[in-house]
Scaffold this active site. Structure first.
Site, PDB file in Angstrom:
ATOM      1  N   ARG A  60       0.043  18.973  -9.089  1.00 37.28           N
ATOM      2  CA  ARG A  60      -0.208  18.828  -7.239  1.00 37.28           C
ATOM      3  C   ARG A  60      -1.424  17.537  -6.806  1.00 37.28           C
ATOM      4  NH1 ARG A  60       0.302  24.663  -7.858  1.00 37.28           N
ATOM      5  NH2 ARG A  60       2.337  25.014  -7.935  1.00 37.28           N
ATOM      6  N   LYS A  73      -1.925   4.887   0.930  1.00 41.49           N
ATOM      7  CA  LYS A  73      -0.346   5.005   1.503  1.00 41.49           C
ATOM      8  C   LYS A  73       0.262   4.975   0.459  1.00 41.49           C
ATOM      9  CE  LYS A  73      -0.046   3.639   6.330  1.00 41.49           C
ATOM     10  NZ  LYS A  73       0.910   2.764   7.625  1.00 41.49           N
ATOM     11  N   GLU A  83       0.424 -11.046   4.679  1.00 47.29           N
ATOM     12  CA  GLU A  83      -0.296  -9.712   4.453  1.00 47.29           C
ATOM     13  C   GLU A  83      -1.986 -10.119   5.575  1.00 47.29           C
ATOM     14  OE1 GLU A  83       0.892  -6.670   5.205  1.00 47.29           O
ATOM     15  OE2 GLU A  83       2.202  -6.274   4.174  1.00 47.29           O
ATOM     16  N   LYS A 125      -8.966  -4.335   6.583  1.00 47.47           N
ATOM     17  CA  LYS A 125      -8.721  -2.556   6.521  1.00 47.47           C
ATOM     18  C   LYS A 125      -8.806  -1.529   6.221  1.00 47.47           C
ATOM     19  CE  LYS A 125      -4.026  -0.623   4.172  1.00 47.47           C
ATOM     20  NZ  LYS A 125      -3.371  -0.780   3.342  1.00 47.47           N
ATOM     21  N   GLU A 142      -2.914   7.770  10.405  1.00 53.87           N
ATOM     22  CA  GLU A 142      -2.231   6.505  10.795  1.00 53.87           C
ATOM     23  C   GLU A 142      -2.077   8.094  12.032  1.00 53.87           C
ATOM     24  OE1 GLU A 142      -0.306   3.676   9.454  1.00 53.87           O
ATOM     25  OE2 GLU A 142       1.699   3.652  11.595  1.00 53.87           O
ATOM     26  N   ARG A 164      -4.274   3.141  13.016  1.00 54.22           N
ATOM     27  CA  ARG A 164      -4.200   2.267  12.024  1.00 54.22           C
ATOM     28  C   ARG A 164      -2.631   1.334  12.223  1.00 54.22           C
ATOM     29  NH1 ARG A 164      -4.460   4.284   5.754  1.00 54.22           N
ATOM     30  NH2 ARG A 164      -3.239   2.880   4.837  1.00 54.22           N
ATOM     31  N   ASN A 211       0.773  -2.695  10.543  1.00 46.14           N
ATOM     32  CA  ASN A 211       2.274  -2.143  10.800  1.00 46.14           C
ATOM     33  C   ASN A 211       2.889  -3.587  11.694  1.00 46.14           C
ATOM     34  OD1 ASN A 211       3.741  -1.176   9.003  1.00 46.14           O
ATOM     35  ND2 ASN A 211       2.222   0.490  10.104  1.00 46.14           N
ATOM     36  N   HIS A 237       6.426  -5.688  11.163  1.00 42.36           N
ATOM     37  CA  HIS A 237       6.874  -4.672   9.648  1.00 42.36           C
ATOM     38  C   HIS A 237       8.078  -3.738   9.968  1.00 42.36           C
ATOM     39  CE1 HIS A 237       2.920  -5.689   7.262  1.00 42.36           C
ATOM     40  NE2 HIS A 237       3.770  -4.947   6.180  1.00 42.36           N
ATOM     41  N   HIS A 254      10.891  -4.316   8.178  1.00 44.65           N
ATOM     42  CA  HIS A 254      11.348  -3.431   7.241  1.00 44.65           C
ATOM     43  C   HIS A 254      12.843  -3.377   7.676  1.00 44.65           C
ATOM     44  CE1 HIS A 254       7.551  -0.627   6.853  1.00 44.65           C
ATOM     45  NE2 HIS A 254       7.498  -1.476   6.209  1.00 44.65           N
ATOM     46  N   HIS A 289       8.939  -8.389   0.822  1.00 44.59           N
ATOM     47  CA  HIS A 289       8.368  -7.771   1.906  1.00 44.59           C
ATOM     48  C   HIS A 289       7.784  -8.027   2.740  1.00 44.59           C
ATOM     49  CE1 HIS A 289       6.251  -3.981   3.645  1.00 44.59           C
ATOM     50  NE2 HIS A 289       5.025  -4.643   3.887  1.00 44.59           N
TER      51      HIS A 289
HETATM   52  P1  NAD Z   1       6.319  -6.333  -6.035  1.00 47.47           P
HETATM   53  O1  NAD Z   1       5.229  -5.150  -6.284  1.00 47.47           O
HETATM   54  O2  NAD Z   1       7.323  -6.381  -6.079  1.00 47.47           O
HETATM   55  O3  NAD Z   1       5.682  -7.367  -7.061  1.00 47.47           O
HETATM   56  C1  NAD Z   1       6.017  -8.856  -6.365  1.00 47.47           C
HETATM   57  C2  NAD Z   1       6.802  -9.649  -7.916  1.00 47.47           C
HETATM   58  O4  NAD Z   1       5.535 -10.099  -8.691  1.00 47.47           O
HETATM   59  C3  NAD Z   1       7.605  -8.687  -9.131  1.00 47.47           C
HETATM   60  O5  NAD Z   1       7.961  -8.318  -9.693  1.00 47.47           O
HETATM   61  C4  NAD Z   1       6.472  -8.402  -9.868  1.00 47.47           C
HETATM   62  O6  NAD Z   1       6.659  -7.887 -11.638  1.00 47.47           O
HETATM   63  C5  NAD Z   1       5.274  -9.718  -9.879  1.00 47.47           C
HETATM   64  N1  NAD Z   1       4.268  -9.671 -10.391  1.00 47.47           N
HETATM   65  C6  NAD Z   1       3.274  -8.853 -10.261  1.00 47.47           C
HETATM   66  N2  NAD Z   1       1.844  -9.336 -10.516  1.00 47.47           N
HETATM   67  C7  NAD Z   1       1.859 -10.391 -11.497  1.00 47.47           C
HETATM   68  C8  NAD Z   1       0.991 -10.643 -12.197  1.00 47.47           C
HETATM   69  N3  NAD Z   1       0.346 -11.263 -11.443  1.00 47.47           N
HETATM   70  N4  NAD Z   1       1.791 -12.194 -12.412  1.00 47.47           N
HETATM   71  C9  NAD Z   1       3.425 -12.029 -12.417  1.00 47.47           C
HETATM   72  N5  NAD Z   1       3.906 -11.216 -11.911  1.00 47.47           N
HETATM   73  C10 NAD Z   1       3.505 -10.680 -11.229  1.00 47.47           C
HETATM   74  O7  NAD Z   1       5.550  -6.635  -4.252  1.00 47.47           O
HETATM   75  P2  NAD Z   1       4.713  -6.537  -3.677  1.00 47.47           P
HETATM   76  O8  NAD Z   1       4.536  -7.836  -2.785  1.00 47.47           O
HETATM   77  O9  NAD Z   1       3.534  -6.784  -4.542  1.00 47.47           O
HETATM   78  O10 NAD Z   1       4.187  -5.347  -3.110  1.00 47.47           O
HETATM   79  C11 NAD Z   1       5.613  -4.822  -1.899  1.00 47.47           C
HETATM   80  C12 NAD Z   1       5.473  -3.406  -2.265  1.00 47.47           C
HETATM   81  O11 NAD Z   1       4.907  -3.281  -1.326  1.00 47.47           O
HETATM   82  C13 NAD Z   1       6.170  -2.973  -1.271  1.00 47.47           C
HETATM   83  O12 NAD Z   1       7.638  -2.326  -1.704  1.00 47.47           O
HETATM   84  C14 NAD Z   1       5.690  -2.479   0.227  1.00 47.47           C
HETATM   85  O13 NAD Z   1       6.199  -2.012   1.087  1.00 47.47           O
HETATM   86  C15 NAD Z   1       4.800  -2.478  -0.050  1.00 47.47           C
HETATM   87  N6  NAD Z   1       3.479  -2.874   0.746  1.00 47.47           N
HETATM   88  C16 NAD Z   1       2.951  -0.806   1.130  1.00 47.47           C
HETATM   89  C17 NAD Z   1       1.339  -1.146   1.446  1.00 47.47           C
HETATM   90  C18 NAD Z   1       0.771   0.664   1.104  1.00 47.47           C
HETATM   91  O14 NAD Z   1      -0.575  -0.028   2.357  1.00 47.47           O
HETATM   92  N7  NAD Z   1       1.038   1.263   0.481  1.00 47.47           N
HETATM   93  C19 NAD Z   1       0.936  -1.866   2.174  1.00 47.47           C
HETATM   94  C20 NAD Z   1       1.868  -3.420   2.339  1.00 47.47           C
HETATM   95  C21 NAD Z   1       3.295  -3.660   1.380  1.00 47.47           C
HETATM   96  N1  GLY Z   2      -0.119  -1.362   5.090  1.00 45.28           N
HETATM   97  C1  GLY Z   2      -0.649  -0.326   5.714  1.00 45.28           C
HETATM   98  C2  GLY Z   2      -1.295   1.133   5.990  1.00 45.28           C
HETATM   99  O1  GLY Z   2      -1.896   0.215   4.518  1.00 45.28           O
HETATM  100  O2  GLY Z   2      -1.309   1.371   6.931  1.00 45.28           O
END
Ligand code: NAD
Ligand code: GLY
Length: 372
Positions: free
Chosen positions: A128, A150, A192, A234, A244, A248, A252, A255, A259, A272
């Site tokens: 939890r 998030k 981003e 941010k 949000e 917040r 997006n 997005h 998405h 993404h």
């Molecule tokens: P990802 O986590 O898939 O990483 C991209 C690629 O790079 C992967 O293949 C990973 O293994 C590789 N990688 C990571 N670090 C590396 C490094 N230092 N050297 C070599 N390779 C490396 O993608 P991302 O773009 O980091 O994140 C996208 C995700 O984040 C999506 O799922 C999206 O929905 C989410 N997201 C979340 C929020 C939030 O607020 N929580 C905000 C924006 C995006």
């Molecule tokens: N990436 C959108 C948020 O964190 O709200």
């Protein structure tokens, strides 16, 4: 990345009362966790990473954490957005239970946004709720996903549809980890960073116009500034609206279309950040057709996105009724209310609002903004 001789780091504070935490930004941080007086105490640590990042960076983190916890375990997940699922999430619980981790375990998310979102969600659920630390290794994760709490996974019918708000205790942005990031992923993260301009800070936007080449060349000072400024923006938005209720949602920008592109193409086909890039052009074009910004602004945004090496047009998701398919996918969006899609639109450069738009106008935008 070209490193400066002197190691330096900077802190951005995220102010959420009892859930406040620092974001530490700097080079070579993983090798020197003494900068981490903020490392949360615990009976053990579980470093969650993936098959790509673990071989590159996990050893350094595990070694550093060994000085802070009696036991340090690792869980290595399959890599890719298509693995942001229940099945993969369960591997984290398998590791926690197999190692007999109690509720004083601290999870460390070492990777990009996929690892960060899944590890955070696992931390929100395990017993939890346990503590976790974000150690983002992509530009996207350093400027956005690791900050703000998030967490979640995808559902085949919708992106990030299952999750929880759960703030990390600390974010460690080691800029040196970006050295190993593929160029396509660096560009995806730039989407981003660019996003913060139209929604909040046109000074940052102008700085990006002047410094995009330096950023793509991974110049240390340029990357440090982009990460710091993005985290500051941010942090201020999340500090004002953690869950949000309103504000917040501006984070997006791009997005809703993005998405739809990710889900419509199949998770992992478009990154993404690539979906967000094309989505920002669509959202700006929609803003323009609603009389909120002029065409020159849309063109300025398109030019910067292109210079970052990102797509400025969306893919065709359905040869028969492309706009209809986008609309169908966009109705499964967390900002939708009673089936009505609400878009983040630009109400003059540097200011974003959340608004609905007539389907006919959205269709026009999709028609002009998709690859012919
Ligand atoms: P990802 O986590 O898939 O990483 C991209 C690629 O790079 C992967 O293949 C990973 O293994 C590789 N990688 C990571 N670090 C590396 C490094 N230092 N050297 C070599 N390779 C490396 O993608 P991302 O773009 O980091 O994140 C996208 C995700 O984040 C999506 O799922 C999206 O929905 C989410 N997201 C979340 C929020 C939030 O607020 N929580 C905000 C924006 C995006
Ligand atoms: N990436 C959108 C948020 O964190 O709200």
């Amino acid at each position: 990345m070209a490193h400066s001789q002197e190691k330096s780091f900077t802190n951005v504070h995220i102010d959420l009362g009892a859930r406040s935490y620092p974001i530490v930004i700097g080079a070579d941080l993983l090798g020197d966790l003494r900068k981490g007086e903020n490392i949360p105490a615990g009976t053990s640590a579980l470093v969650v990473s993936n098959t790509t990042v673990a071989p590159l960076h996990a050893r350094q983190l595990v070694d550093a954490l060994s000085g802070h916890y009696p036991q340090v375990h690792t869980a290595v997940l399959p890599d890719g957005e298509e693995h942001k699922t229940w099945q993969t999430l369960n591997l984290i619980f398998d590791a926690l239970l197999t190692h007999g981790c109690d509720r004083k375990v601290v999870l460390y998310a070492l990777g990009g946004g996929v690892i960060g979102d899944m590890t955070g969600f696992a931390a929100a659920c395990y017993m939890r709720g346990v503590d976790f630390v974000q150690v983002p290794t992509t530009l996207l994760a350093q400027v956005d996903s690791s900050v703000g709490g998030k967490t979640g996974i995808n559902h085949p019918l919708g992106k990030n549809m299952v999750g929880a708000f759960h703030q990390p205790r600390l974010v460690i942005c080691d800029l040196s980890t970006l050295d190993t990031l593929p160029a396509r992923e660096l560009a995806a993260g730039m989407a981003e960073v660019i996003k913060y301009g139209p929604i909040a800070d046109m000074e940052l936007f102008a700085w990006l116009e002047a410094n995009m080449d330096a950023l793509l060349a991974r110049e240390a000072q340029a990357l440090a500034h982009a990460v710091k400024r993005s985290c500051e923006i941010k942090a201020s938005v999340v500090g004002a609206d953690e869950r949000e209720a309103g504000l917040r949602a501006i984070l997006n920008f791009g997005h809703t279309f993005g998405h739809a592109i990710e889900a419509g193409m199949g998770y992992g086909v478009w990154l993404h950040g690539e979906g967000v890039a094309a989505g920002m052009v669509m959202a700006a074009e929609l803003s323009c057709r609603l009389g909120m910004v002029d065409a020159a602004f849309v063109q300025r945004l398109r030019t910067l996105i292109k210079r970052a090496g990102l797509p400025t047009r969306g893919p065709v998701l359905d040869a028969q009724d492309n706009a209809g398919r986008y609309l169908e996918l966009m109705r499964v969006d967390k900002k939708a209310e009673a089936g009505e899609i609400r878009f983040v639109l630009i109400d003059g450069p540097g200011r974003a609002v959340l608004r609905a738009a007539p389907d006919a106008l959205v269709r026009e935008v999709i028609d002009v903004c998709c690859i012919a």
